[in-house]
Design a protein around this motif. Structure first.
Motif, mmCIF file in Angstrom:
data_model
loop_
_atom_site.group_PDB
_atom_site.id
_atom_site.type_symbol
_atom_site.label_atom_id
_atom_site.label_comp_id
_atom_site.label_asym_id
_atom_site.label_seq_id
_atom_site.Cartn_x
_atom_site.Cartn_y
_atom_site.Cartn_z
ATOM 1 N N ASP A 21 -5.490 -6.330 6.397
ATOM 2 C CA ASP A 21 -5.579 -5.735 5.063
ATOM 3 C C ASP A 21 -4.464 -6.345 4.196
ATOM 4 N N GLY A 36 -8.234 -3.604 10.048
ATOM 5 C CA GLY A 36 -7.690 -4.014 8.753
ATOM 6 C C GLY A 36 -8.545 -5.006 8.002
ATOM 7 N N ALA A 79 -11.714 -5.616 6.047
ATOM 8 C CA ALA A 79 -12.794 -4.857 5.385
ATOM 9 C C ALA A 79 -14.147 -5.421 5.800
ATOM 10 N N LYS A 137 0.823 -1.211 0.000
ATOM 11 C CA LYS A 137 0.000 0.000 0.000
ATOM 12 C C LYS A 137 0.858 1.264 0.000
ATOM 13 N N GLU A 158 -14.282 -4.191 10.400
ATOM 14 C CA GLU A 158 -13.438 -3.263 11.152
ATOM 15 C C GLU A 158 -14.306 -2.305 11.969
#
Lengths: 234, 234
Positions: B14, B205, B207, A21, B210
């Motif tokens: 994530d 993290g 999706a 990222k 969270e």
């Protein structure tokens, strides 16, 4: 990418230890501010720039800012305010603006002054996480820094002998950041309490200058540079 | 790539918060062992697998291992020994073998049993660092977890009210891992000492699930799941 000022964590030094990222945002940014200091010999020094160069981020969009080293707090803050105003201006001109920090940008990072300045002025800010130095040090030494019910304490260069002894006696693992600032205390503790394990690191993640030892004599005889860190296991 | 068993940190959840290095090693590995648990409803649950899938790592090389949840310590260790022997065998057959962990593989990770087992048997092992959950939580909330001379203490689910009060009184920032295991203590402290700031996180993290709040009433009324974490600022 939605429009905000990105605070990007570069990780501990090894360019491969940046996140996917963070790399993507660096590549997409129009302008990247990076911290730089002036060494005693008058040369600009920036580990952040070294990482950015190794990641092949286009040099044309990189802008250094001097990290205020002034002991006078109000002068240092004035200096940060000037940098922040500059960043605010670039953002308001519509440029995708990023500010980078070594390690993680929210973990003992001086760029929080800039972040707070912008947030107070209602500029949208975003923090992209990174690996702090102590995590990279643990990986380098192949140790399990903490496990199960163990507690961890992180002390940034201000360790006293009494505090260290107390933490070790209660079974805590200790991370000492900026070992150079309390090296006499640390060396005394090693002499007095050699039964503990002292993992000592310099420049973790920086190819060529990385150093690790848990040999107590080597630590005692070492002159300790700025980028040093210790993990003490009780 | 030189031949060793790689312990790869997947980061906080994530998939974009994995490092470039970790992703490359995952892509090059022949076989990847990942931890999995069985939920109360009998379903296999693995956040590590969710991350690997999102990173589009070939499913054919992924092998789950059951994380021993047995309270009987010797049974849990026997179970880890069996997994470790299996990993050793794959390695000795010449396969590029990796073991993954969420967060950082050396920071409160149970795979250290496997790492230690292999290291004792002189199998070369390597640990690739990752972002621990608490760092990702700080980034999500946009807070500077620690700065300047502040000290940090990390407590894994075993916090007592006395200890928390003492740390806060001495100005330390506290990370509480596994909040669910000490939620009564935490909720009592919030009621007794509302002047501190309590940052509460679930599934940082991940999706969709969270969750972050620093609203004290919301925390007090919340039923606390396993993947929860708190950052308390004095």
């Amino acid at each position: 990418m939605c429009h905000s000022v990105r605070f990007i964590s570069l990780g501990p030094g090894d360019p491969d230890l940046i996140t996917i990222k963070a790399l993507r945002v660096l590549q997409q940014a129009d302008i990247i501010f990076y911290p730089s200091t002036i060494s005693k010999s008058g040369r600009a020094v920036s580990r952040a720039l070294d990482i950015l160069n190794q990641l092949e981020i286009s040099a044309g969009k990189l802008y250094p800012f001097a990290v205020p080293m002034n002991k006078n707090r109000s002068l240092a803050i004035e200096s940060y305010n000037n940098i922040s105003a500059n960043i605010e201006e670039k953002y308001k001109n519509g440029q995708e603006t990023a500010v980078v920090a070594e390690g993680d940008a929210g973990f003992y990072s001086s760029i929080h002054y800039i972040y707070d300045y912008l947030a107070e002025r209602k500029i949208p800010v975003e923090h992209i996480a990174g690996i702090p130095a102590f995590i990279a040090c643990g990986a380098l030494a192949g140790i399990h820094t903490v496990k199960q019910e163990e507690e961890l304490i992180v002390i940034p260069g201000t360790a006293t002998g009494e505090a260290l002894s107390e933490y070790l006696q209660s079974g805590k693992t200790i991370i000492v950041m900026k070992v150079s600032q309390c090296q006499d205390t640390i060396k005394l503790i090693i002499r007095q309490q050699p039964r503990h394990t002292y993992h000592y690191f310099e420049n973790a993640g920086v190819a060529g200058t990385e150093y690790y030892t848990s040999n107590q004599n080597d630590i005692l005889n070492r002159s300790i540079p700025y980028f040093s860190l210790m993990i003490i296991k009780p």
